[in-house]
Design a protein around this motif. Structure first.
Motif, PDB file in Angstrom:
ATOM      1  N   ALA A   5       0.823  -1.254   0.014  1.00  0.00           N
ATOM      2  CA  ALA A   5       0.014   0.055   0.078  1.00  0.00           C
ATOM      3  C   ALA A   5       1.022   1.490  -0.083  1.00  0.00           C
ATOM      4  O   ALA A   5       0.629   2.139  -0.764  1.00  0.00           O
ATOM      5  N   LEU A   6       1.835   1.313   0.589  1.00  0.00           N
ATOM      6  CA  LEU A   6       2.704   2.321   0.970  1.00  0.00           C
ATOM      7  C   LEU A   6       3.570   2.547  -0.700  1.00  0.00           C
ATOM      8  O   LEU A   6       3.684   3.699  -1.001  1.00  0.00           O
ATOM      9  N   ASN A   7       3.700   1.420  -1.208  1.00  0.00           N
ATOM     10  CA  ASN A   7       4.705   1.567  -2.459  1.00  0.00           C
ATOM     11  C   ASN A   7       3.499   2.121  -3.617  1.00  0.00           C
ATOM     12  O   ASN A   7       3.942   3.007  -4.427  1.00  0.00           O
ATOM     13  N   ALA A   8       2.399   1.632  -3.464  1.00  0.00           N
ATOM     14  CA  ALA A   8       1.567   1.985  -4.331  1.00  0.00           C
ATOM     15  C   ALA A   8       1.194   3.791  -4.374  1.00  0.00           C
ATOM     16  O   ALA A   8       0.986   4.345  -5.167  1.00  0.00           O
ATOM     17  N   SER A  14       4.130  10.495  -6.970  1.00  0.00           N
ATOM     18  CA  SER A  14       5.061  10.643  -7.765  1.00  0.00           C
ATOM     19  C   SER A  14       4.561  10.893  -9.125  1.00  0.00           C
ATOM     20  O   SER A  14       4.931  11.878  -9.731  1.00  0.00           O
ATOM     21  N   ILE A  15       3.893  10.252  -9.689  1.00  0.00           N
ATOM     22  CA  ILE A  15       3.041  10.347 -10.979  1.00  0.00           C
ATOM     23  C   ILE A  15       2.305  11.815 -10.874  1.00  0.00           C
ATOM     24  O   ILE A  15       2.222  12.598 -11.856  1.00  0.00           O
ATOM     25  N   PHE A  19       2.783  15.077 -13.107  1.00  0.00           N
ATOM     26  CA  PHE A  19       1.966  15.853 -13.795  1.00  0.00           C
ATOM     27  C   PHE A  19       1.719  17.407 -13.431  1.00  0.00           C
ATOM     28  O   PHE A  19       1.571  18.172 -14.396  1.00  0.00           O
ATOM     29  N   ILE A  20       1.865  17.552 -12.321  1.00  0.00           N
ATOM     30  CA  ILE A  20       1.618  18.916 -11.696  1.00  0.00           C
ATOM     31  C   ILE A  20       2.932  19.913 -12.272  1.00  0.00           C
ATOM     32  O   ILE A  20       2.777  21.058 -12.756  1.00  0.00           O
TER      33      ILE A  20
END
Length: 53
Positions: A5-8, A14-15, A19-20
């Motif tokens: 869950a933490l990795n996801a 990060s994504i 994007f921002i």
């Protein structure tokens, strides 16, 4: 399970950050050019911003 869950969540943030950053650069590019009569300097500014992407 917590590690997965933490990795996801980390990948999602990060994504989102990427994007921002891209959206911020697109806004800067849009503001850097005069849309009615773009000049050579405007094009140079756009290229400089695009190189950082």
């Amino acid at each position: 399970m917590t590690t997965i869950a933490l990795n996801a969540a980390n990948r999602s943030f990060s994504i989102l950050g990427t994007f921002i950053d891209a959206l911020d650069k697109a806004i800067k590019m849009a503001k850097a050019i005069r849309h009615d009569h773009p000049s050579a300097d405007d094009v140079k500014r756009i290229r400089a911003i695009a190189e950082t992407i």
